[in-house]
Structures are given as structure tokens and as C-alpha cells.
Design an enzyme around this catalytic site. Sequence first.
Site, short mmCIF file in Angstrom:
data_model
loop_
_atom_site.label_atom_id
_atom_site.label_comp_id
_atom_site.label_asym_id
_atom_site.label_seq_id
_atom_site.Cartn_x
_atom_site.Cartn_y
_atom_site.Cartn_z
N TYR A 190 0.84 -1.21 0.00
CA TYR A 190 0.00 0.00 0.00
C TYR A 190 0.88 1.26 0.00
O TYR A 190 0.38 2.36 -0.19
CB TYR A 190 -0.93 0.07 1.22
CG TYR A 190 -1.96 -1.02 1.37
CD1 TYR A 190 -2.21 -1.94 0.36
CD2 TYR A 190 -2.71 -1.12 2.54
CE1 TYR A 190 -3.17 -2.93 0.53
CE2 TYR A 190 -3.67 -2.10 2.71
CZ TYR A 190 -3.89 -3.02 1.70
OH TYR A 190 -4.84 -4.00 1.88
N HIS A 230 0.48 -11.62 2.17
CA HIS A 230 -0.59 -10.91 1.48
C HIS A 230 -1.39 -11.82 0.54
O HIS A 230 -2.62 -11.78 0.53
CB HIS A 230 0.01 -9.73 0.71
CG HIS A 230 -0.95 -8.60 0.48
ND1 HIS A 230 -0.54 -7.29 0.41
CD2 HIS A 230 -2.29 -8.58 0.29
CE1 HIS A 230 -1.61 -6.52 0.19
NE2 HIS A 230 -2.67 -7.29 0.11
#
Length: 275
Positions: free
Chosen positions: A47, A105
Site C-alpha cells: 500500500y 498478502h
Amino acid sequence: MPETTPTTGPLPRIGFGTAALKGRHGAETIAEALRTGYRLIDSAFNYENEGAVGAAVRSSGVPRDEVIVTSKLPGRHHAHAAALESVEESVYRTGLDHLDLYLIHWPNPSQERYVEAWEALIEARERGLVRAIGVSNFLPEHIDRLVEATGVTPAVNQVELHPYFPQDEQRAYDASRGIVTEAWSPIGRANEMLRDPLLTRIAEGHGVSVAEVILAWHARLGVLPLPKATASERQRQNLAAIDLELTDADVEAIASLARPDGRTHDQDPAVYEEF
Ligand code: A2P
């Protein structure tokens, strides 16, 4: 008897999603969420906002030990040394001295390295870089392999989960192993689900918004939703939603909205990969 991974303690019933919140505006938005009452902040190496998350935690006035700061390991860093470096880098980027929860992730099955990444996260936990470790977007077969190889069960599995894609089987699998299921895109990234006629009817019956009905539904299923909201009024509304009590009839009706192809972006972890 395989070891199980405790979390850092009981997790809050809702957290705050931060994808795309970065820079000064992002840090201010995340700090506002903390002041509003969120106590779990979800981030990821990819991110590119771990710095904003750390700045928000430091400026919010909320005691550090009350906040669960989460980040995630990118697919390109599954190799053992690279994974450990990523965790160290995440900690540096936040400016905190540890993170509370670190997830793989995506499994990226074609790379065949998620077990290696898991071993690195176990080491990161032993070294005190992170308090608890888990996974994101893992299917039962992926989690089975982690546990078979290491004896360590993830504390959390964060998956796409909303009324159009309720993940009944994955939720049952996670629950049977004591794994907390977290939901990303819990309100479908504000897509057409927020105008769904059935959800709208239920919302009108309770005098609340559709987003609140959806988040109350997550809480009712024992799933920890991670909505993102920029406006502070929406942050407040979403946080309050977990105290909204849906009726059994509401929950049964919402179950009828499930669609086999209900994913928002067709990201099936059996084939979809991120790096
Ligand atoms: P914004 O960030 O502009 O406040 P998800 O968490 O499922 O990914 O959805 C995030 C999207 O949903 C964002 O566009 C966010 O808008 C919007 N959103 C968040 N909370 C609400 C709400 N209570 N009502 C309507 N839209 C919302």
C-alpha cells in the site's frame, strides 16, 4: 499436538482499512479513525503507506499498546531472507518498534514459496518484530500446508467477504481451526451492493444505511470487517454498525444474496497472484 498461534489478545470486532490512504492526508485520515475509536489498523507493504500509518499512530494520542497495527508481506518477497527484510523494513517505515500482526498478502501458489515465507514470519515473531502472524487470501489447502510444515496455525486469515461473496466454506474452515476471519472490501468498495434492494429494505427497517447493515452482518457472523472511509462521519457510522442487531430473518434473507461469482474483481487466490 501442533502449536497454535495466539493473537496479541482478543482482537477488536472491527478494524480500519487504509489502502490508498497515504501521505499527509492519509496520516490525518487514519489518525482521525483512531480518535473515532478504531483500534485495529490494516496496512500492507504494497500500500506504500506504512509511514502514514506509523505517523497516525504516533500523532493520534491513542496509547500505542491499545492499537493493533497490521501489515502484509508482498508476493515478490516470499524468499526467507527477503521476507525477513520486508518485515524489518515495515517496522522501520512505521517508526514503531514492532508491528502487532503481519500477514502473507497472497499465497501466489505458482511461486511455491508461501511455506518459506511462513517460516520467515515465524522467525520474525520469535525475534519480536511482530507479535502475531497470519495470512491473507489463503484457501484451506494453503493453510493446511503451512500447518503441516511448521505446526504453526495462522492467527488470522483476511479474505474478500461481503453479502455477495460470504465465503461460507472458508469461514467454517477458519473457525474450526481457531483462525479469525477478517474481511477486506467488506462493503464491496462501495459498489452496486450499497443499492441492493433487499439490503436497502433491511436498512430502512432499522433506520440505518446499507453500509451499516453489511458491517453488522459481518459482526453477526463473527467476521472482523476492515472498512475504509475517508469522511469522519462515515468512519463513525461504520464503527457504530457493529452494535446494530440484525434479526435472524435479516441474516437468513442476506444469505440469499450469495453469488458463486460474487468477487468484486475476480481475484481467486487459486490463480490470481500479486507481487
Ligand atoms: P470514502 O473513502 O470516500 O469515505 P471498502 O471498505 O469495501 O473497500 O469500501 C471503501 C469505499 O466505501 C470507499 O469508497 C468509501 O468512501 C466508501 N464508504 C465507506 N463507508 C461508507 C459508508 N458508510 N457509506 C457509503 N460509502 C462508504
